[in-house]
Design an enzyme around this catalytic site. Sequence first.
Site, PDB file in Angstrom:
ATOM      1  N   ARG A  37       0.825  -1.205   0.000  1.00 24.48           N
ATOM      2  CA  ARG A  37       0.000   0.000   0.000  1.00 24.48           C
ATOM      3  C   ARG A  37       0.860   1.256   0.000  1.00 24.48           C
ATOM      4  O   ARG A  37       0.470   2.280  -0.564  1.00 24.48           O
ATOM      5  CB  ARG A  37      -0.939  -0.007   1.212  1.00 24.48           C
ATOM      6  CG  ARG A  37      -2.120  -0.948   1.016  1.00 24.48           C
ATOM      7  CD  ARG A  37      -3.115  -0.890   2.144  1.00 24.48           C
ATOM      8  NE  ARG A  37      -4.315  -1.659   1.803  1.00 24.48           N
ATOM      9  CZ  ARG A  37      -5.283  -1.928   2.649  1.00 24.48           C
ATOM     10  NH1 ARG A  37      -5.212  -1.500   3.899  1.00 24.48           N
ATOM     11  NH2 ARG A  37      -6.338  -2.633   2.262  1.00 24.48           N
ATOM     12  N   LYS A 198     -18.566 -14.238   5.000  1.00 22.66           N
ATOM     13  CA  LYS A 198     -19.948 -13.839   5.246  1.00 22.66           C
ATOM     14  C   LYS A 198     -20.641 -13.271   4.015  1.00 22.66           C
ATOM     15  O   LYS A 198     -20.057 -12.528   3.236  1.00 22.66           O
ATOM     16  CB  LYS A 198     -19.994 -12.801   6.371  1.00 22.66           C
ATOM     17  CG  LYS A 198     -19.528 -13.362   7.721  1.00 22.66           C
ATOM     18  CD  LYS A 198     -19.648 -12.313   8.811  1.00 22.66           C
ATOM     19  CE  LYS A 198     -19.251 -12.884  10.169  1.00 22.66           C
ATOM     20  NZ  LYS A 198     -19.385 -11.897  11.250  1.00 22.66           N
ATOM     21  N   GLY A 372     -13.297  -3.547   0.436  1.00 24.08           N
ATOM     22  CA  GLY A 372     -14.638  -3.108   0.793  1.00 24.08           C
ATOM     23  C   GLY A 372     -15.156  -2.015  -0.113  1.00 24.08           C
ATOM     24  O   GLY A 372     -16.335  -2.002  -0.486  1.00 24.08           O
TER      25      GLY A 372
END
Length: 394
Positions: A37, A198, A372
């Site tokens: 990153r 999930k 995300g």
Amino acid sequence: MALPGLDELPGLRGLRVFLRADLNAPLAGGAVADDARLRAALPTLRRLLAGGARVVLASHLGRPGGAPQPEWSLAPVRARLAELLGGPLAFCSACAGPEAEKAADALAPGEALLLENTRFHPGETRNDPALARAFARLADAFVNDAFGTAHRAHASNVGAARLLPRRAAGDLLRAELRALDAVRNPQRPLLCLLGGAKVAGKLATLLALAPHSDVLCIGGAMAYTFLRAQGRPTGASLVEEERVEDARRVLDAAQQSGRRLLLPGDHICAPRLEAAAPRRVAEQIPEGEMGLDIGPATAARYAEEVREARTIFWNGPMGAFEIPDFAAGTEAVAQAVAAAPAHSIVGGGDSLAAVNALGLAGQIGHLSTGGGAALAWLGGLPLPGVEALNGEAP
């Protein structure tokens, strides 16, 4: 979405620029363990410095809960980033307030300052107006290059942006959105591979991609929620009972649009999630055992779909790959994606970790720094950190 870029920030020399980057790198032993990153943030930072800007660099690290915690200090990040820059990088032990203002004012053209972890301040994740004003006092212009937090409305990426008259997207942020546009407007066939634990965190994306993808392959623990929705045995596997109906909605969306949604047909099963646990391959998960990875037949089937695709999006591991005994499915998918002639986009920390661990990063079309945020964008959800770059100047 049309966004202003760095070329639309004229007169950089001497201009104080608040650069929100994503330097949320993993640490080990007080040092940066993976600088991917940091390297991704370099092009925008170097462009600003080369233009003579006075750069105030801000980032979060981890989840310290709104209070200073030494183990989440950005000091080790500053050390590694300075090495990558090949020059000095000042550091301020505060992220806002008089100490930060003094340090920002002391910058000369072409110099940069890294502020301490923005999440050491309790107002950061609440997008507190007072903290946003404190950030805005540090600069004359705002640049957002932190795609990884673009789906969050925080003080450092939304509140401060709306208070500064000149705003721009950094090179990394623009590159991320261009890459994801290739999924929204793909060369077909479009194959999407989604894994992880999930359904809840990926529901909007699943509902959007099920009718949009030519093929949607599901892996990871969330596959067992889908299998439960079909009435198939799941043994002791992780199932989100409250999301079974959501899984049915995704299955229906794929069926009604004539798209294919594939679920694992065989599994690596074990009685517990441990490296030493006895394992076996089963088409039907036995009672008392857990599905912990896709089986070899499923891995081969998914790899065949990868070879047929022209655009590939992959987010999430196929199993509990952090334990080598349950990593084969994720590794097979990673190798297939890397070898495919299609344009490939891989996002999500676990997927990137698998690609990097196998030395395949150079064979992927685009490595997304924002798992995300990428899922939110593809799911049609707003990205506050992107939207804040447009609109009327204060």
